[in-house]
Design an enzyme around this catalytic site. Structure first.
Site, mmCIF file in Angstrom:
data_model
loop_
_atom_site.group_PDB
_atom_site.id
_atom_site.type_symbol
_atom_site.label_atom_id
_atom_site.label_comp_id
_atom_site.label_asym_id
_atom_site.label_seq_id
_atom_site.Cartn_x
_atom_site.Cartn_y
_atom_site.Cartn_z
ATOM 1 N N SER A 1 0.801 -1.228 0.000
ATOM 2 C CA SER A 1 0.000 0.000 0.000
ATOM 3 C C SER A 1 0.833 1.277 0.000
ATOM 4 O O SER A 1 0.303 2.353 -0.278
ATOM 5 C CB SER A 1 -0.944 0.012 1.207
ATOM 6 N N LYS B 1 0.982 4.494 6.754
ATOM 7 C CA LYS B 1 0.261 5.382 5.835
ATOM 8 C C LYS B 1 0.871 6.781 5.866
ATOM 9 O O LYS B 1 1.682 7.112 6.732
ATOM 10 C CB LYS B 1 -1.227 5.475 6.218
#
Length: 205
Positions: free
Chosen positions: A68, A114
């Site tokens: 990701s 993230k």
């Protein structure tokens, strides 16, 4: 006769002296290893306590799992996570952070890596597959494609929360705030400060 008695006495005295000296030496050597073991255990306990405190309050080591955060981070890379930095300052836009996965379901992970896109009060929007923050188009040098997931209307990041996204903007490649919403600050573990492995990619983030 007296000379023989005197010699016997001297031999007996020397024998007793050697016996006493041997016993004392044996006793000292016997307690020496106990003392060394005790010192080693005390040192090991102090080191363990210090490392535990550093791990809890100062830094941690984390391994990237999944795709990701590509192309910034790749699976298997190891990061140094600064915990103490968030003690003195809140996360900022573009910071790469580690957080407890707020989602539920079978694909839930313990931690996620993230990037902070929006801080409290920011207005976030994806329009025509491009990211806007507070009405301004954001140039993201760390991505390799436009956002391929669906657009979403403007939303405001609530106080005490942060909007995060993965750098991998290919369709369905990142489970982030578009999926589970803005993240409360108390779920953010720390800031990813440095890639330390592999050595060929060692670099500050």
């Amino acid at each position: 006769m007296n000379r023989e008695l005197e010699e016997d006495f001297m031999r007996s005295r020397k024998h007793r002296y050697r016996s006493v000296t041997h016993r004392r030496t044996g006793s000292l050597s016997g307690t020496g290893w106990v003392r060394d073991l005790r010192d080693w255990l005390v040192t090991a306990a102090i080191v363990f306590a210090l490392m535990s405190l550093l791990n809890i309050f100062v830094f941690n080591v984390s391994t990237v799992i999944g795709q990701s955060m590509q192309p910034t981070l790749f699976e298997g890379e190891k990061l140094i996570i600064s915990k103490i930095s968030l003690t003195f300052a809140s996360p900022r836009r573009s910071d790469v952070v580690v957080l407890h996965d707020p989602s539920t379901g079978p694909d839930r992970k313990e931690y996620l890596v993230k990037r902070v896109i929006g801080i409290p009060g920011d207005r976030i929007e994806v329009r025509n597959h491009k990211l806007y923050v507070n009405g301004k188009l954001i140039g993201e040098s760390y991505v390799d494609t436009e956002i391929q997931d669906p657009d979403f209307a403007e939303l405001t990041v609530k106080q005490g929360t942060y909007f995060v996204m993965g750098d991998n903007r290919h369709a369905g490649a990142s489970k982030d705030s578009r999926y589970f919403g803005a993240v409360p600050q108390n779920r953010i573990v720390g800031k990813a400060a440095y890639i330390w492995w592999p050595l060929s990619k060692a670099n500050a983030l």
